[in-house]
Design a protein around this motif. Structure first.
Motif, mmCIF file in Angstrom:
data_model
loop_
_atom_site.group_PDB
_atom_site.id
_atom_site.type_symbol
_atom_site.label_atom_id
_atom_site.label_comp_id
_atom_site.label_asym_id
_atom_site.label_seq_id
_atom_site.Cartn_x
_atom_site.Cartn_y
_atom_site.Cartn_z
ATOM 1 N N LYS A 95 -39.051 -14.829 6.822
ATOM 2 C CA LYS A 95 -39.124 -13.760 7.810
ATOM 3 C C LYS A 95 -40.433 -13.923 8.563
ATOM 4 O O LYS A 95 -41.420 -14.436 8.050
ATOM 5 N N GLY A 96 -40.418 -13.475 9.795
ATOM 6 C CA GLY A 96 -41.632 -13.512 10.591
ATOM 7 C C GLY A 96 -41.281 -13.348 12.047
ATOM 8 O O GLY A 96 -40.345 -13.976 12.542
ATOM 9 N N SER A 97 -42.015 -12.477 12.736
ATOM 10 C CA SER A 97 -41.724 -12.222 14.135
ATOM 11 C C SER A 97 -42.992 -11.830 14.890
ATOM 12 O O SER A 97 -43.243 -12.298 15.992
ATOM 13 N N GLY A 98 -43.804 -10.963 14.286
ATOM 14 C CA GLY A 98 -45.071 -10.562 14.878
ATOM 15 C C GLY A 98 -46.185 -10.673 13.860
ATOM 16 O O GLY A 98 -45.962 -10.908 12.679
ATOM 17 N N MET A 99 -47.428 -10.502 14.316
ATOM 18 C CA MET A 99 -48.623 -10.708 13.507
ATOM 19 C C MET A 99 -48.579 -12.102 12.884
ATOM 20 O O MET A 99 -48.729 -12.301 11.692
ATOM 21 N N ILE A 100 -48.350 -13.090 13.770
ATOM 22 C CA ILE A 100 -48.204 -14.482 13.343
ATOM 23 C C ILE A 100 -49.353 -15.301 13.919
ATOM 24 O O ILE A 100 -49.571 -15.319 15.128
ATOM 25 N N HIS A 101 -50.089 -15.997 13.048
ATOM 26 C CA HIS A 101 -51.176 -16.854 13.493
ATOM 27 C C HIS A 101 -51.439 -17.921 12.433
ATOM 28 O O HIS A 101 -51.239 -17.674 11.253
ATOM 29 N N PRO A 102 -51.875 -19.108 12.824
ATOM 30 C CA PRO A 102 -52.129 -20.174 11.855
ATOM 31 C C PRO A 102 -52.993 -19.742 10.674
ATOM 32 O O PRO A 102 -53.798 -18.830 10.782
ATOM 33 N N ASN A 103 -52.840 -20.460 9.575
ATOM 34 C CA ASN A 103 -53.472 -20.185 8.281
ATOM 35 C C ASN A 103 -52.772 -19.038 7.571
ATOM 36 O O ASN A 103 -53.412 -18.085 7.124
ATOM 37 N N MET A 104 -51.473 -19.147 7.478
ATOM 38 C CA MET A 104 -50.571 -18.177 6.864
ATOM 39 C C MET A 104 -50.565 -16.888 7.663
ATOM 40 O O MET A 104 -51.497 -16.105 7.615
ATOM 41 N N ALA A 105 -49.530 -16.728 8.427
ATOM 42 C CA ALA A 105 -49.421 -15.562 9.272
ATOM 43 C C ALA A 105 -48.531 -14.525 8.634
ATOM 44 O O ALA A 105 -48.197 -14.663 7.485
ATOM 45 N N THR A 106 -48.210 -13.416 9.357
ATOM 46 C CA THR A 106 -47.406 -12.376 8.718
ATOM 47 C C THR A 106 -45.999 -12.868 8.544
ATOM 48 O O THR A 106 -45.137 -12.612 9.338
ATOM 49 N N MET A 107 -45.855 -13.645 7.544
ATOM 50 C CA MET A 107 -44.581 -14.278 7.296
ATOM 51 C C MET A 107 -44.377 -14.388 5.803
ATOM 52 O O MET A 107 -45.320 -14.428 5.032
ATOM 53 N N LEU A 108 -43.121 -14.380 5.435
ATOM 54 C CA LEU A 108 -42.729 -14.628 4.054
ATOM 55 C C LEU A 108 -41.763 -15.799 4.063
ATOM 56 O O LEU A 108 -40.905 -15.896 4.938
ATOM 57 N N SER A 109 -41.902 -16.683 3.086
ATOM 58 C CA SER A 109 -40.997 -17.812 2.954
ATOM 59 C C SER A 109 -40.744 -18.061 1.478
ATOM 60 O O SER A 109 -41.689 -18.102 0.681
ATOM 61 N N PHE A 110 -39.468 -18.204 1.126
ATOM 62 C CA PHE A 110 -39.097 -18.424 -0.263
ATOM 63 C C PHE A 110 -38.185 -19.654 -0.319
ATOM 64 O O PHE A 110 -37.085 -19.642 0.231
#
Length: 405
Positions: A177-192
């Protein structure tokens, strides 16, 4: 390597999942997922670099010290960040509830949350929700889980591939998941990521962290790094391939497949940037080092002025030169060439650091497309990197300005 269309994490042998609506989100959308490995798995992870770490991140950091992991619980709608001791207690309660339902020990459960910062989880809904989600675990639940982890995302992000290792088919599949608050060095995202590969824990940790550097750490939507970022891989060994360790010949084959999965998920996140009308790839070539290649590419893809120019289909190459110039890396930028392209065509706009006369109509046709490729040749070495992002639109401001409403 073979891409497996329409497959997801529960198409990996030994993994079950579920995704339900527990009541955390008032919209009625799915908001709670559980992923479970029928066999104990080894785990590796990359977590947020933000100094403000959400409660689930802190609890997961501790449980990752365990030799094996068997379950992950994820909620959307509430980030459980900046929630103090109560937030830590709630994250631990989520772990305990999963452990009780699945009859495993607490340290074998990881926890993740995404959503609004500063709000306490409604545990009177979360705990019964976890019980329900555990009861609905199935080999068909991967797509429900992929839906339950979304927030402002507009589509599910899932990918699966198969690679042969030692004569055995090995599957790697992920949801994100991820759409906003995204920036390099682990952004607001989840990955499984789930895989049935049989592998040493030390090698899995090494390969996964290397893969994160070239995938999730190379995307940017809006320049904000979140408190909850988390990428986790579980490997349960059920493919029964010969043990993959530091001396195995098949390392490169597995690494190629893992990188593909992570990069495809990263691209999906970039495409789904909040309010985005276009997604872009920065392809940077001939840098003096691998790290400088990454730094230069990230600098361009993260520039709000570049993003705004892409939104307006404006071939403002000066903003790209500017972003290269303030990047924290050294290179003779008087040599740089810049092109705008898409999947069918490209046009050069800068040669040796100086703008060229170019066909404005042709370049506008390129920039009007839903995919834009910014191609940069530094002509200063042999290293390259790619970064992904999206344009910055009026709609982004609308979404971010009304996030709490």
């Amino acid at each position: 390597m073979k891409i497996l269309p329409n497959k997801t994490i529960t198409d990996v042998s030994g993994f079950l999942a579920s995704g339900i609506h527990s009541g955390i989100r008032k919209s009625g959308k799915k908001d709670l997922a559980v992923i479970y490995s029928e066999k104990e798995a080894i785990a590796a992870a990359a977590l947020t670099t933000n100094k403000v770490k959400a409660a689930p991140v802190l609890v997961t950091m501790q449980n990752l010290k365990s030799e094996s992991i068997q379950a992950i619980v994820v909620n959307s709608g509430v980030a459980n960040a900046c929630t103090g001791a109560k937030g830590i207690e709630n994250a631990k309660q989520m772990v305990e509830q999963v452990a009780d339902c699945l009859h495993i020990s607490n340290e074998k459960v990881l926890v993740s949350s995404t959503g609004l910062i500063g709000t306490q989880l409604p545990m009177e809904k979360v705990l019964p929700g976890i019980e329900k989600a555990c009861s609905k675990l199935s080999h068909n639940g991967g797509k429900d889980a992929a839906e339950a982890i979304l927030t402002t995302d507009t589509f599910k992000k899932t990918i699966a591939v198969e690679v042969e290792l030692g004569g055995k088919p090995v599957t790697i599949s992920g949801i994100a998941k991820g759409s906003g608050m995204i920036h390099p060095n682990m952004a607001t995202m989840l990955s499984f990521i789930m895989t049935n590969v049989k592998m040493s824990k030390s090698l899995l940790n090494q390969l996964f962290k290397e893969s994160v550097v070239d995938s999730y750490n190379m995307i940017s939507v809006d320049g904000d790094s979140s408190t909850n970022d988390m990428a986790i891989i579980l490997a349960n060994g059920m493919a029964e391939n010969p043990l993959l360790d530091e001396n195995s010949e098949d390392i490169s084959k597995f690494k190629e497949a893992l990188d593909f999965v992570n990069k495809e998920l990263a691209k999906m996140i970039a495409k789904d940037g909040e309010g985005a009308s276009k997604w872009m790839e920065v392809s940077l070539y001939h840098a003096p080092s691998k790290e400088s290649a990454r730094v230069f590419a990230r600098s361009v893809v993260s520039s709000n002025l570049v993003k705004a120019a892409i939104f307006g289909s404006d071939a403002n190459w000066g903003r790209i030169m500017c972003a290269l110039g303030y990047a924290d890396a050294d290179c003779d930028l008087s040599k740089v060439d810049i092109f705008f392209g898409n999947k069918e065509d490209k046009i050069q706009v800068v040669k040796n650091g100086i703008g060229l006369l170019f066909d404005e109509n042709k370049v506008k046709e390129i920039l009007d497309q839903s995919f834009v490729n910014i191609i940069i040749d530094l002509k200063s070495g042999e290293y390259q990197a790619k970064a992904w992002g999206c344009d910055l639109t009026y709609e982004y401001v609308k979404i971010s300005g009304n996030y709490r409403k």
